[in-house]
Write a protein that holds these residues in place. Structure first.
Motif, PDB file in Angstrom:
ATOM      1  N   UNK A   5       0.940  -1.174   0.050  1.00 22.71           N
ATOM      2  CA  UNK A   5      -0.034   0.139  -0.094  1.00 22.71           C
ATOM      3  C   UNK A   5       0.889   1.163  -0.052  1.00 22.71           C
ATOM      4  N   UNK A   6       0.472   2.240  -0.612  1.00 18.42           N
ATOM      5  CA  UNK A   6       1.147   3.699  -0.788  1.00 18.42           C
ATOM      6  C   UNK A   6       0.223   4.484  -0.066  1.00 18.42           C
ATOM      7  N   UNK A   7       0.889   5.101   1.158  1.00 17.70           N
ATOM      8  CA  UNK A   7      -0.094   6.125   1.915  1.00 17.70           C
ATOM      9  C   UNK A   7       0.028   7.275   1.275  1.00 17.70           C
ATOM     10  N   UNK A   8      -1.076   7.985   1.322  1.00 18.80           N
ATOM     11  CA  UNK A   8      -1.331   9.154   0.480  1.00 18.80           C
ATOM     12  C   UNK A   8      -1.765  10.265   1.625  1.00 18.80           C
ATOM     13  N   UNK A   9      -1.867  11.609   1.461  1.00 17.40           N
ATOM     14  CA  UNK A   9      -2.737  12.623   2.238  1.00 17.40           C
ATOM     15  C   UNK A   9      -4.106  12.470   1.317  1.00 17.40           C
ATOM     16  N   UNK A  10      -4.935  12.806   2.294  1.00 20.93           N
ATOM     17  CA  UNK A  10      -6.258  12.701   1.631  1.00 20.93           C
ATOM     18  C   UNK A  10      -6.718  13.611   0.378  1.00 20.93           C
ATOM     19  N   UNK A  11      -5.575  14.732   0.656  1.00 23.42           N
ATOM     20  CA  UNK A  11      -6.226  15.972  -0.349  1.00 23.42           C
ATOM     21  C   UNK A  11      -5.409  15.407  -1.745  1.00 23.42           C
ATOM     22  N   UNK A  12      -4.487  14.244  -1.713  1.00 16.28           N
ATOM     23  CA  UNK A  12      -4.240  13.896  -2.998  1.00 16.28           C
ATOM     24  C   UNK A  12      -5.082  12.920  -3.757  1.00 16.28           C
ATOM     25  N   UNK A  13      -6.297  12.565  -2.854  1.00 19.77           N
ATOM     26  CA  UNK A  13      -7.309  11.661  -3.512  1.00 19.77           C
ATOM     27  C   UNK A  13      -8.590  12.597  -3.673  1.00 19.77           C
ATOM     28  N   UNK A  14      -8.327  13.913  -3.638  1.00 19.22           N
ATOM     29  CA  UNK A  14      -9.380  14.783  -4.105  1.00 19.22           C
ATOM     30  C   UNK A  14     -10.103  15.334  -2.952  1.00 19.22           C
ATOM     31  N   UNK A  15      -9.906  14.922  -1.816  1.00 18.60           N
ATOM     32  CA  UNK A  15     -10.864  15.202  -0.435  1.00 18.60           C
ATOM     33  C   UNK A  15     -10.425  16.797  -0.331  1.00 18.60           C
ATOM     34  N   UNK A  16     -11.184  17.541   0.232  1.00 19.74           N
ATOM     35  CA  UNK A  16     -10.795  18.954   0.909  1.00 19.74           C
ATOM     36  C   UNK A  16     -10.915  18.952   2.204  1.00 19.74           C
ATOM     37  N   UNK A  17      -9.716  18.842   2.853  1.00 22.78           N
ATOM     38  CA  UNK A  17      -9.364  18.548   4.214  1.00 22.78           C
ATOM     39  C   UNK A  17      -9.691  19.467   4.997  1.00 22.78           C
ATOM     40  N   UNK A  18      -9.829  20.660   4.547  1.00 26.25           N
ATOM     41  CA  UNK A  18     -10.402  21.980   5.351  1.00 26.25           C
ATOM     42  C   UNK A  18     -11.772  21.773   5.761  1.00 26.25           C
ATOM     43  N   UNK A  19     -12.465  20.828   5.185  1.00 29.51           N
ATOM     44  CA  UNK A  19     -13.802  20.910   5.353  1.00 29.51           C
ATOM     45  C   UNK A  19     -14.149  19.676   6.559  1.00 29.51           C
ATOM     46  N   UNK A  20     -13.015  18.981   6.891  1.00 26.44           N
ATOM     47  CA  UNK A  20     -13.131  17.876   7.845  1.00 26.44           C
ATOM     48  C   UNK A  20     -13.614  18.212   9.176  1.00 26.44           C
ATOM     49  N   UNK A  21     -13.059  19.304   9.525  1.00 32.83           N
ATOM     50  CA  UNK A  21     -13.280  20.026  10.856  1.00 32.83           C
ATOM     51  C   UNK A  21     -14.819  20.012  11.056  1.00 32.83           C
ATOM     52  N   UNK A  22     -15.471  20.550  10.129  1.00 28.93           N
ATOM     53  CA  UNK A  22     -16.951  21.003   9.976  1.00 28.93           C
ATOM     54  C   UNK A  22     -17.705  19.706  10.551  1.00 28.93           C
ATOM     55  N   UNK A  23     -17.128  18.444  10.166  1.00 26.93           N
ATOM     56  CA  UNK A  23     -17.742  17.101  10.652  1.00 26.93           C
ATOM     57  C   UNK A  23     -17.130  16.529  11.863  1.00 26.93           C
TER      58      UNK A  23
END
Length: 48
Positions: free
Chosen positions: A1-19
């Motif tokens: 497995x190749x670990x990636x930052x979530x933003x590399x898969x298209x997720x807007x991680x700045x919105x994670x705090x809202x959830x």
């Protein structure tokens, strides 16, 4: 497995705090070009 930052898969991680997402991990699997994503949300009993 190749670990990636979530933003590399298209997720807007700045919105994670809202959830109330307190941690995340993701990666690309070498089998069948799969992707895995784990999102952690802190709760009063620990996390889910």
């Amino acid at each position: 497995m190749q670990f990636l930052h979530s933003c590399e898969l298209g997720f807007d991680t700045s919105r994670f705090a809202q959830s109330e997402i307190s941690a995340h991990a993701c990666g690309k699997l070498s089998i069948n070009n799969g992707v895995t994503l784990h999102l952690v949300r802190t709760t009063a009993d620990g996390f889910e």
